[in-house]
Write an enzyme that holds these catalytic residues in place. Structure first.
Site, PDB file in Angstrom:
ATOM      1  N   HIS A   9     -98.593 -14.813 -20.072  1.00 19.50           N
ATOM      2  CA  HIS A   9     -97.829 -14.228 -19.529  1.00 19.50           C
ATOM      3  C   HIS A   9     -97.323 -13.788 -18.011  1.00 19.50           C
ATOM      4  O   HIS A   9     -96.636 -13.886 -17.133  1.00 19.50           O
ATOM      5  CB  HIS A   9     -97.974 -12.676 -19.900  1.00 19.50           C
ATOM      6  CG  HIS A   9     -97.387 -11.733 -19.710  1.00 19.50           C
ATOM      7  ND1 HIS A   9     -96.716 -10.501 -19.813  1.00 19.50           N
ATOM      8  CD2 HIS A   9     -97.166 -10.634 -18.170  1.00 19.50           C
ATOM      9  CE1 HIS A   9     -96.203 -10.031 -19.837  1.00 19.50           C
ATOM     10  NE2 HIS A   9     -96.921 -10.053 -18.069  1.00 19.50           N
ATOM     11  N   GLU A  10     -98.790 -13.590 -17.016  1.00 17.96           N
ATOM     12  CA  GLU A  10     -98.881 -13.384 -15.918  1.00 17.96           C
ATOM     13  C   GLU A  10     -98.432 -14.900 -15.081  1.00 17.96           C
ATOM     14  O   GLU A  10     -97.371 -14.507 -14.252  1.00 17.96           O
ATOM     15  CB  GLU A  10    -100.332 -13.472 -15.714  1.00 17.96           C
ATOM     16  CG  GLU A  10    -100.452 -12.190 -15.823  1.00 17.96           C
ATOM     17  CD  GLU A  10     -99.690 -10.628 -15.307  1.00 17.96           C
ATOM     18  OE1 GLU A  10     -99.316 -10.821 -13.984  1.00 17.96           O
ATOM     19  OE2 GLU A  10     -99.269  -9.967 -16.020  1.00 17.96           O
ATOM     20  N   HIS A  48     -93.180  -2.376 -18.748  1.00 14.95           N
ATOM     21  CA  HIS A  48     -93.039  -2.000 -19.946  1.00 14.95           C
ATOM     22  C   HIS A  48     -92.446  -1.756 -20.822  1.00 14.95           C
ATOM     23  O   HIS A  48     -92.373  -2.509 -22.093  1.00 14.95           O
ATOM     24  CB  HIS A  48     -95.178  -2.364 -19.829  1.00 14.95           C
ATOM     25  CG  HIS A  48     -95.465  -2.990 -18.831  1.00 14.95           C
ATOM     26  ND1 HIS A  48     -95.478  -2.302 -17.423  1.00 14.95           N
ATOM     27  CD2 HIS A  48     -96.173  -4.139 -19.148  1.00 14.95           C
ATOM     28  CE1 HIS A  48     -96.379  -3.521 -16.888  1.00 14.95           C
ATOM     29  NE2 HIS A  48     -96.619  -4.724 -17.372  1.00 14.95           N
ATOM     30  N   HIS A  67     -94.959 -15.099 -14.514  1.00 17.34           N
ATOM     31  CA  HIS A  67     -94.125 -14.307 -13.837  1.00 17.34           C
ATOM     32  C   HIS A  67     -94.078 -15.019 -12.731  1.00 17.34           C
ATOM     33  O   HIS A  67     -92.838 -15.152 -11.849  1.00 17.34           O
ATOM     34  CB  HIS A  67     -95.174 -13.252 -13.618  1.00 17.34           C
ATOM     35  CG  HIS A  67     -94.710 -12.021 -14.280  1.00 17.34           C
ATOM     36  ND1 HIS A  67     -94.006 -11.706 -14.518  1.00 17.34           N
ATOM     37  CD2 HIS A  67     -95.511 -11.376 -14.617  1.00 17.34           C
ATOM     38  CE1 HIS A  67     -93.981 -10.017 -14.815  1.00 17.34           C
ATOM     39  NE2 HIS A  67     -95.604 -10.423 -15.953  1.00 17.34           N
TER      40      HIS A  67
END
Length: 592
Positions: free
Chosen positions: A388-389, A485, A392
């Site tokens: 996920h990170e 979110h 980004h």
């Protein structure tokens, strides 16, 4: 959460040629990156020059005008012939926030269209600042409660504006941020954290209020001595590629490619993946990877499967990062997070009692705290957190999706930011499917290993089952005001419906039951094709201001590119968005 990318608008950009489509499909192209031949580099230069000329020649469409300068950020050459050039913009030498655009060309370099963030010409009414740079720095330091760096004049073209402003980096006690101050009035136009924290301030407050903790279960890794690969022991010249193993906290024993520096000396650095490396921050809150302590070993064995060894979290981090890199390369031919063949890096044991994990654009790496000992009991070095990170970071290097605003607690709001979170969830779950680790079975859930009472943090099939963040299933006008979110559920749900369809089904060990806004039935086209469409949409047709209705158009264009406008896949994209209430008919009037 995600970072503000506005402080890096005026960057020196390396032009790259990106691959397109999914490896193994009829549309997959060669895995190309910045390592180009002279002929390839010349072709990219010609594409950039043609796109730049087209942008000025088609000013009514592109919004480019007198005083503007375009700097190429990325060149994408599709196997089927289209060319796309992503530009950042300056106006009279000032970086333009929200001025990014993608110019689309045919195989013959003819202009075919544009995707742009600003829907107007970028021309501030005032050209002289009333505030001095020093005054702007003082206001920024006060707003972000830190030490201000040097203020830079910019044009703020975000959210329909065209204002003269100062952009100021601020280093706070625990994090850095970027503050934009109006150069005429002194009003703070935005104050955005630069770090990409996995857990938002809102969800952390909810956990505190409920007395609930994030406490992933450990102990799945064997305590046996790790085996050293034959290539490591047989190495005669150093440094050399070695093959060791880690005893991770969450995925058991994992293979790790490392660097052998002497006969009995190994470094946790992967030479086969651009030199990707994990280091120990030793409790320091540093954004300098060089200040991290190198992990070394005499046995090429890392960690013991518990928190008693500092190397256990490092094994998880290194494994998660390399699996994320592998997913992007095998699936899209993407060479590294920024597609520039540079390493992805990590620092574990970051800070003192830090209960989070995040992508840091200043460091260019993942940072993992050890937990705060209260709500967060252990390091968040879980596979889908890393996927996920790092996604980004991929968005940083492509569309740079921006939140609309940030509140005083650091919570971010608005559809572009929610879309960013959604893409991170979508591709983060794909990292799990790509890794296919039996100790971390792949699924469409995010944070299922965090030990939460609801058994996951978010899920793509039925987002509103997430009660912690109040994630939504469908679009409504109120989504623009939702925390990112919570709002991410709209596009995450559309992706799941496109991939797997609506209704109840069991995939692997997980049961899903995905509803639709109007009770319609959606038939999925498969995860492979859905992922290809969303990746192409991100890299070709999304910009910093893309919202959910824009994302619908972007994915339709991507589906047309890959499969044709009359294809089943194209129709499925339209049906999936309609099933989450994103249609032409409900497009906000201001956008029609």
């Amino acid at each position: 959460m995600r970072s503000a990318h506005i402080r890096s608008v005026a960057v020196a950009v390396a032009v790259t040629t990106a691959a397109t489509g999914l490896a193994g499909t009829a549309f997959a192209g060669p895995a190309t990156g910045v390592q180009q031949s002279a002929a390839s580099a010349a072709t990219s230069t010609q594409v950039v020059e043609a796109a730049r000329a087209a942008a000025f020649a088609h000013a009514p469409s592109t919004g480019v005008g007198a005083g503007d300068e375009l700097r190429a950020q990325d060149v994408m050459i599709d196997p089927e012939g289209a060319r796309h050039v992503r530009f950042v913009r300056t106006h009279r030498g000032m970086p333009v926030l929200g001025g990014d655009l993608v110019v689309h060309l045919s195989r013959r370099l003819a202009y075919t269209g544009v995707t742009r963030a600003a829907d107007h010409a970028v021309k501030p009414a005032a050209t002289e600042a009333k505030l001095t740079a020093r005054q702007a720095e003082e206001k920024a330091a006060s707003a972000a409660d830190g030490d201000a760096g040097t203020a830079e004049l910019v044009v703020d073209a975000r959210d329909g504006a065209s204002a003269l402003a100062y952009q100021v980096p601020v280093d706070g006690a625990n994090s850095s941020s970027t503050v934009v101050v109006d150069a005429l009035t002194g009003k703070v136009r935005s104050n955005t954290p630069d770090s990409d924290e996995f857990l938002s301030p809102k969800v952390l407050e909810t956990l505190r209020r409920r007395g609930e903790t994030v406490d992933p279960a450990l102990g799945i890794g064997s305590q046996a001595q790790a085996l050293i690969g034959s290539s490591a022991s047989a190495a005669a010249h150093y440094p050399a590629t070695a093959h060791g193993s880690g005893r991770s906290l969450f995925v058991g024993k994992v293979p790790l490619t490392t660097t052998q520096t002497a006969r009995k000396s190994f470094l946790l650095k992967d030479p086969t993946r651009y030199g990707t490396e994990t280091r120990d921050a030793k409790g320091r809150e540093t954004e300098s990877f060089g200040q991290g302590t190198k992990f070394t070993s005499t046995t090429d064995s890392w960690g013991n499967g518990t928190t008693s060894s500092r190397g256990s979290a490092a094994a998880d981090a290194q494994y998660g990062i390399t699996k994320t890199l592998d997913f992007y390369k095998k699936t899209f031919g993407r060479k590294g997070i920024a597609n520039n063949s540079k390493p992805a890096r990590a620092m574990v044991h970051w800070g003192n009692k830090v209960g989070n994990a995040f992508w840091d654009p200043t460091c260019g790496c993942m940072l993992y705290g050890d937990g705060d000992g209260q709500e967060i009991k252990k390091p968040l070095v879980v596979l889908d957190v890393t996927g996920h990170e790092l996604t980004h970071g991929v968005v940083d290097a492509t569309a740079k999706l921006e939140p609309t605003y940030v509140d005083n607690d650091g919570n971010q709001f608005g559809e572009p930011g929610a879309l960013n979170e959604s893409l991170a969830d979508i591709f983060g779950s794909n990292v799990e499917f790509s890794a296919n680790n039996p100790k971390n079975p792949p699924n469409y859930l995010l944070g299922e290993k965090l030990g939460l009472a609801q058994k996951f943090l978010r899920r793509l099939d039925h987002p509103s089952l997430d009660r912690l963040e109040g994630t939504v299933d469908y679009w409504s006008p109120e989504v623009e005001e939702a925390e990112v979110h919570a709002g991410s559920g709209v596009s995450s749900h559309a992706y799941y419906l496109l991939a797997e369809g609506s209704g109840r089904k069991t995939i692997g060990a997980t049961t899903y039951d995905s509803p639709t806004y109007d009770g319609s039935t959606v038939t999925g086209i498969g995860r492979t094709k859905a992922t290809a469409i969303f990746y192409r949409a991100l890299t070709r047709y999304m910009v910093s201001s893309t919202d959910f209705h824009d994302a619908r158009i972007a994915t339709l264009k991507a589906a047309k590119d890959l499969y044709g406008a009359s294809s089943v896949e194209y129709r499925a994209v339209d049906q999936a968005w309609a099933a989450v209430n994103v249609t032409v008919a409900d497009t906000p009037a201001a956008r029609r």
